[in-house]
Design an enzyme around this catalytic site. Structure first.
Site, short mmCIF file in Angstrom:
data_model
loop_
_atom_site.label_atom_id
_atom_site.label_comp_id
_atom_site.label_asym_id
_atom_site.label_seq_id
_atom_site.Cartn_x
_atom_site.Cartn_y
_atom_site.Cartn_z
N GLY A 488 0.81 -1.21 0.00
CA GLY A 488 0.00 0.00 0.00
C GLY A 488 0.84 1.26 0.00
O GLY A 488 0.40 2.30 -0.47
N ASP A 605 -1.70 -5.14 13.42
CA ASP A 605 -1.78 -5.82 12.12
C ASP A 605 -0.77 -6.95 12.06
O ASP A 605 -0.05 -7.11 11.07
CB ASP A 605 -1.55 -4.82 10.98
CG ASP A 605 -2.02 -5.39 9.63
OD1 ASP A 605 -2.91 -6.26 9.65
OD2 ASP A 605 -1.51 -4.95 8.59
#
Length: 797
Positions: A488, A605
């Site tokens: 990302g 995460d």
């Protein structure tokens, strides 16, 4: 005689009921075989919504629809129309002979007097099917089990919106199911057929983008701007901090906007509707969004006018008549009043137009030369074009070259000034960042400070600032052959520094079209610079030059754990000893983050793709873009930004936004189960019952078949007791209640001390695969990351 009188009375009552046909309500459910006739209704259990046949406005046509069944005491409806959904918007019935029924095959169908049918659903279910109008306004067709519970949803009206968005409805795309949720305007208040305006999520390059767009005949008419920090850039009223609460979901091919209300809020005042002029109305008194036809809202896209029209023309509404008939566009054109006006504007000879609608639409335009006569007692309204005359072409020919020369000179001056200013800003940003880093103490620095680029760099943990030229040289100008992957944040390249050691590095370059900015980049640097542990990836330095934002990490030759764990040809390289070493290393890294670093860090995460492996297969936790910083005395917080990865999120975080060290413990438990089984957490592992990986582990453990959960390739290298103990620890980590889960200190003790007794695990969270209903959002990053640590916003306390 008495018998005849009684017969007449009974016959009279029968005639009354047959002829008068009083309205009948089926409560909220239509059973298979029942018929909902015109004048009959379904009413939701709480009385908020009603379903039945209706005729909108002055129309005589009949439509099946859903509308509000509540009295608006505050009288603040923007629009008079209360219908929120229409089943047969493009197939009106000509009379009141319509019947809604569920046929023998379980399909929801509208029957008509001429023996024609309008099918609403296509999925067949032979028996035990019913349709229910829910309190949310959703009309659901479902197949039932024998015990009365719902077996499956066959069809629902929320999947087929018309012009109205209700709380809980979706607006967006499901790429896997090839489903689109969008709103489309009515033609006018009398005709609910599909108009020329639609509202949905914009389609971006290679993906959907997180912004709403109103389309008009294939062209962008209005945009909300990107969804950033919980709100739309150009429509700040639609945010996750307001009432209602908007949110954007992006998860495994599912991209949609939705909004919700608290139980205390009045549902009768909550809906969003796109009208026939392209405005997005919010019921409740707020000004319309996308009101581009009569004012310029932020987000309005300028519509190109014909060369023959100037920008300062307008139409004046007058009552009267024209001296001759004009060109007419009848019902087949499906024109709204807005479309009719556009017909006139785009016709250079048009001087006036008129629009009328009842059961059909009529748009009539008149050319120049046909005169208009005003008459106040006329009922017809004609819109006459008005505007200033254009300047003479001679004046334009004289002024245009002068304006162009001035524009070119200003552009050159602006470019030079902007280049100088940006260079100065880059230098200033680097100096500011250096100052911030210099004043922030790290755990391993004896002086409590980081040395900057001007000082001696003798210690391995010091942060270096590199020139852009040195990065270009190290990566061979970002050659495609050196590209390791892309997340990302942007692409990741393998590089070799031109220093005495010729050190190999991983270079992450911020993509120009990435959503990350300088603030997030600095947050990432400030966070990672403080973390020094053998099981955390090490940040070597960064580059801030020429608008470039680049991170330089130590190079991990074995890439990420998932590239081994889920690869059938490579997973055998991870024997049990190596897997246990990886498990213990991850636990030590998390323990440092939670307890021993100067800042308490919640990673948020943790997953296999964020565990990098060095040459000796030592694990290193990476990607701190989602990390949350806690104070030493802070143990729990709440957030409205639910960000993470499907399959690893703790229930209290995914559903309520509760953040604590226990959400990392949950993710560690899922990761531990993946390492033992070589199975992905978010897959479905049962055809009869949709068990996810946690459910599969729990079922086998409960039946004393825990070793069946292990990857078969580990049979020769494993210790069965160690495997069972690891599964046991994993199930303790994924327990439903956060208070039942152990801390990372407890987990490290459990892993290193085999004599320590373990408590029995309770039933875990997310036992079944409910991914479609969970509020999870994951970032657009590679499934198998190549030494990448995607950078996102680091939320401050």
């Amino acid at each position: 005689m008495a018998i005849n009188q009684r017969s007449l009375i009974v016959l009279s009552f029968l005639c009354y009921f047959l002829l008068i046909r009083p309205s009948h309500s089926f409560t909220d459910t239509l059973l298979q075989g029942q018929q909902l006739k015109d004048h009959d209704h379904l009413i939701s259990a709480d009385g908020s919504f009603k379903l039945g046949f209706f005729s909108p406005g002055t129309s005589r046509s009949r439509y099946l629809g859903i509308w509000y069944n509540v009295v608006d005491e505050n009288k603040i409806f923007i629009a008079k129309k209360k219908e929120v959904w229409v089943a047969n918007r493009d197939n009106p019935l000509s009379d009141a002979s319509g019947i809604l029924t569920i046929d023998k095959s379980g399909k929801l169908t509208i029957l008509h007097g001429d023996n024609s049918t309008i099918p609403l659903s296509s999925v067949e279910a032979a028996s035990n099917v019913s349709a229910e109008l829910l309190n949310s306004g959703n009309f659901v067709l479902k197949e039932m089990n024998l015990d009365g519970s719902t077996k499956q949803i066959l069809w629902q009206s929320f999947d087929y919106p018309t012009d109205t968005l209700l709380p809980g409805m979706k607006l967006g795309f499901d790429d896997k199911k090839m489903k689109i949720w969008s709103l489309t305007s009515w033609i006018n208040d009398n005709i609910p057929a599909q108009g020329s305006f639609s509202l949905t999520i914009a389609m971006g390059f290679n993906n959907r983008t997180s912004q709403l767009v109103i389309w008009w005949k294939g062209s962008i008419y209005w945009t909300s701007g990107m969804w950033q920090s919980g709100r739309f850039e150009l429509a700040s009223q639609l945010s996750n901090e307001g009432h209602p609460d908007f949110s954007f979901i992006s998860n495994d091919g599912l991209n949609y906007f939705t909004y919700s209300l608290s139980q205390s809020e009045n549902h009768s005042l909550s809906r969003y509707m796109i009208d026939s002029s392209g405005s997005l109305l919010e019921i409740g008194g707020m000004a319309p969004f996308g009101a581009c036809s009569y004012k310029s809202d932020p987000g309005c896209v300028a519509q190109k006018m014909p060369d023959c029209r100037s920008q300062n023309v307008w139409f004046e509404a007058k009552k009267g008549f024209m001296s001759a008939e004009g060109q007419k566009f009848m019902e087949s054109s499906n024109l709204s009043s807005f479309d009719c006006q556009a017909k006139c504007l785009n016709n250079c000879s048009c001087a006036a137009y008129a629009y009328s609608s009842a059961n059909q639409t009529v748009c009539e335009i008149w050319s120049q030369g046909i005169t208009f006569t005003e008459k106040y007692d006329e009922t017809r309204v004609i819109y006459v074009l008005r505007g200033k005359k254009a300047k003479r072409w001679i004046w334009a020919a004289i002024t245009f070259p002068v304006l162009m020369a001035t524009l070119v000179a200003c552009s050159v001056y602006y470019f030079i000034q902007r280049r100088n200013r940006m260079a100065a800003e880059n230098d200033a940003e680097q100096e500011i960042l250096l100052c911030v880093l210099e004043t922030e103490a790290t755990d391993s620095s004896p002086t409590g400070k980081l040395n900057d680029v001007k000082r001696d760099r003798k210690k391995s943990h010091e942060l270096n600032f590199f020139s852009f030229e040195s990065i270009v040289s190290a990566t061979n100008n970002f050659a495609a052959a050196n590209k390791l992957g892309e997340g990302g944040f942007g692409p990741v390249f393998k590089g070799k520094l031109n220093d005495s050691q010729q050190q190999q590095v991983a270079v992450k370059r911020l993509s120009r079209n990435s959503g990350q900015g300088l603030a997030e980049f600095k947050n990432e640097l400030l966070l990672i610079a403080k973390l020094q542990h053998t099981n955390l990836v090490r940040l070597i330095g960064c580059c801030i030059q020429r608008e470039e934002k680049i991170l330089i990490y130590e190079f991990m030759p074995n890439k990420s754990l998932d590239s081994f764990l889920f690869d059938p040809e490579k997973k055998h390289l991870l024997d049990w000893k190596k897997r246990l070493h990886i498990i213990e290393g991850i636990a030590q890294g998390l323990l440092y983050l939670h307890k021993y670093s100067r800042l308490r860090i919640i990673h948020r995460d943790l997953k296999a793709s964020n565990i990098l492996l060095d040459a000796e297969m030592n694990p290193k936790i990476s990607d701190f873009g989602m990390a949350r910083i806690f104070g030493k005395n802070e143990s729990e917080a709440k957030t409205i930004r639910i960000i993470g990865t499907h399959g690893y999120m703790a229930p209290e975080y995914a559903l309520k936004g509760v953040v604590s060290i226990k959400i990392d413990v949950f993710s560690f438990g899922v990761l531990l189960l993946e390492i033992v089984s070589s199975k992905k957490s978010y897959k479905n592992y049962s055809s009869e019952c949709p068990l996810n990986l946690i459910g599969l582990a729990w079922e086998l453990w409960s039946e004393a078949r825990g070793l069946e959960f292990m990857d078969p390739t580990l049979e020769e290298s494993c210790s069965p007791n160690e495997v069972l103990r690891s599964i046991h620890i994993g199930l303790l980590c994924v327990q439903d209640q956060a208070t039942d889960r152990p801390t990372m200190s407890d987990i490290v003790s459990m892993l290193t001390n085999e004599t320590l007794d373990l408590p029995a695990p309770k039933q875990p969270a997310f036992f079944l695969d409910r991914s479609a209903d969970e509020r999870e959002v994951h970032r657009n990053s590679s499934e198998n990351s190549l030494n990448s640590a995607s950078i996102t916003v680091v939320e401050a306390r």
